[in-house]
Motif scaffolding. Structure first.
Motif, PDB file in Angstrom:
ATOM      1  N   UNK A   1       0.702  -1.326   0.087  1.00  0.00           N
ATOM      2  CA  UNK A   1       0.077   0.067  -0.095  1.00  0.00           C
ATOM      3  C   UNK A   1       0.971   1.172   0.043  1.00  0.00           C
ATOM      4  N   UNK A   2       0.681   2.009  -1.011  1.00  0.00           N
ATOM      5  CA  UNK A   2       1.343   3.320  -1.039  1.00  0.00           C
ATOM      6  C   UNK A   2       0.604   4.470  -0.878  1.00  0.00           C
ATOM      7  N   UNK A   3       0.537   5.288  -0.066  1.00  0.00           N
ATOM      8  CA  UNK A   3      -0.005   6.658   0.066  1.00  0.00           C
ATOM      9  C   UNK A   3       0.229   7.528  -0.889  1.00  0.00           C
ATOM     10  N   UNK A   4      -0.568   8.268  -1.605  1.00  0.00           N
ATOM     11  CA  UNK A   4      -0.299   8.999  -2.610  1.00  0.00           C
ATOM     12  C   UNK A   4      -0.539  10.627  -2.310  1.00  0.00           C
ATOM     13  N   UNK A   5       0.172  11.195  -1.552  1.00  0.00           N
ATOM     14  CA  UNK A   5      -0.106  12.353  -0.936  1.00  0.00           C
ATOM     15  C   UNK A   5      -0.042  13.590  -2.051  1.00  0.00           C
ATOM     16  N   UNK A   6       0.581  13.474  -2.889  1.00  0.00           N
ATOM     17  CA  UNK A   6       0.848  14.617  -4.198  1.00  0.00           C
ATOM     18  C   UNK A   6      -0.637  14.535  -4.946  1.00  0.00           C
ATOM     19  N   UNK A   7      -1.560  13.590  -4.593  1.00  0.00           N
ATOM     20  CA  UNK A   7      -2.717  13.511  -5.409  1.00  0.00           C
ATOM     21  C   UNK A   7      -3.898  13.770  -4.591  1.00  0.00           C
ATOM     22  N   UNK A   8      -3.783  13.816  -3.604  1.00  0.00           N
ATOM     23  CA  UNK A   8      -4.798  13.944  -2.423  1.00  0.00           C
ATOM     24  C   UNK A   8      -5.662  15.151  -2.769  1.00  0.00           C
ATOM     25  N   UNK A   9      -4.991  16.249  -3.049  1.00  0.00           N
ATOM     26  CA  UNK A   9      -5.716  17.542  -3.566  1.00  0.00           C
ATOM     27  C   UNK A   9      -6.509  17.604  -4.526  1.00  0.00           C
ATOM     28  N   UNK A  10      -5.926  16.847  -5.709  1.00  0.00           N
ATOM     29  CA  UNK A  10      -6.761  16.550  -6.884  1.00  0.00           C
ATOM     30  C   UNK A  10      -7.919  15.927  -6.607  1.00  0.00           C
ATOM     31  N   UNK A  11      -7.778  14.785  -6.079  1.00  0.00           N
ATOM     32  CA  UNK A  11      -9.065  13.899  -5.753  1.00  0.00           C
ATOM     33  C   UNK A  11      -9.964  14.709  -4.803  1.00  0.00           C
ATOM     34  N   UNK A  12      -9.501  15.278  -3.769  1.00  0.00           N
ATOM     35  CA  UNK A  12     -10.619  16.106  -2.815  1.00  0.00           C
ATOM     36  C   UNK A  12     -11.218  17.058  -3.950  1.00  0.00           C
ATOM     37  N   UNK A  13     -10.472  17.611  -4.801  1.00  0.00           N
ATOM     38  CA  UNK A  13     -11.213  18.878  -5.520  1.00  0.00           C
ATOM     39  C   UNK A  13     -12.191  18.023  -6.840  1.00  0.00           C
ATOM     40  N   UNK A  14     -11.901  16.808  -6.929  1.00  0.00           N
ATOM     41  CA  UNK A  14     -12.817  15.909  -7.955  1.00  0.00           C
ATOM     42  C   UNK A  14     -13.938  15.555  -7.230  1.00  0.00           C
ATOM     43  N   UNK A  15     -13.959  15.051  -5.843  1.00  0.00           N
ATOM     44  CA  UNK A  15     -15.148  14.554  -5.137  1.00  0.00           C
ATOM     45  C   UNK A  15     -15.789  16.017  -4.651  1.00  0.00           C
ATOM     46  N   UNK A  16     -15.259  17.110  -4.525  1.00  0.00           N
ATOM     47  CA  UNK A  16     -16.047  18.330  -4.121  1.00  0.00           C
ATOM     48  C   UNK A  16     -16.934  18.748  -5.310  1.00  0.00           C
ATOM     49  N   UNK A  17     -16.308  18.617  -6.568  1.00  0.00           N
ATOM     50  CA  UNK A  17     -17.063  18.958  -7.638  1.00  0.00           C
ATOM     51  C   UNK A  17     -18.252  18.031  -7.775  1.00  0.00           C
ATOM     52  N   UNK A  18     -17.984  16.685  -7.569  1.00  0.00           N
ATOM     53  CA  UNK A  18     -19.190  15.907  -7.836  1.00  0.00           C
ATOM     54  C   UNK A  18     -20.200  16.298  -6.682  1.00  0.00           C
ATOM     55  N   UNK A  19     -19.871  16.237  -5.278  1.00  0.00           N
ATOM     56  CA  UNK A  19     -20.963  16.683  -4.414  1.00  0.00           C
ATOM     57  C   UNK A  19     -21.503  18.046  -4.524  1.00  0.00           C
ATOM     58  N   UNK A  20     -21.098  19.074  -5.328  1.00  0.00           N
ATOM     59  CA  UNK A  20     -21.397  20.361  -5.689  1.00  0.00           C
ATOM     60  C   UNK A  20     -22.247  20.402  -6.796  1.00  0.00           C
TER      61      UNK A  20
END
Length: 106
Positions: A1-20
């Motif tokens: 398992x490898x955590x991908x910190x550099x992609x967290x913001x992009x994924x957060x923004x994607x999910x935020x756009x989905x919820x909005x």
């Protein structure tokens, strides 16, 4: 398992756009797959061996012991009447609000 910190913001923004309501289910999945492809590309350039069963998965909150793959997210969001749809949307909202969402690739 490898955590991908550099992609967290992009994924957060994607999910935020989905919820909005800015993007729909289909666009969400497409964007997540694009992010997964970018991570795979990163691993290729780092000369790590490609493994076909590796993929992106997301942990939405600290109590989320298993996380979800893109395929699981897609399946859960297909039917608005199914309980998993509401549970997942609630989990996404909690993960974003509490800043606990994590992106992994393994």
């Amino acid at each position: 398992m490898t955590k991908q910190d550099r992609y967290t913001l992009t994924v957060r923004q994607t999910f935020s756009a989905y919820l909005d309501g800015i993007i729909d289910n289909e666009e969400l999945i497409v964007k997540l797959r694009e992010i997964e492809m970018q991570i795979m590309s990163d691993y290729d350039t780092e000369e790590e061996e490609y493994v076909a069963d590796k993929g992106l998965w997301i942990r939405f909150f600290s109590g989320d012991t298993e996380g979800l793959t893109i395929n699981e997210i897609e399946k859960d969001l297909q039917n608005r009447d199914h309980p998993n749809y509401k549970i997942l949307k609630h989990g996404i909202a909690i993960g974003l609000a509490d800043d606990e969402l994590e992106v992994h690739y393994s």
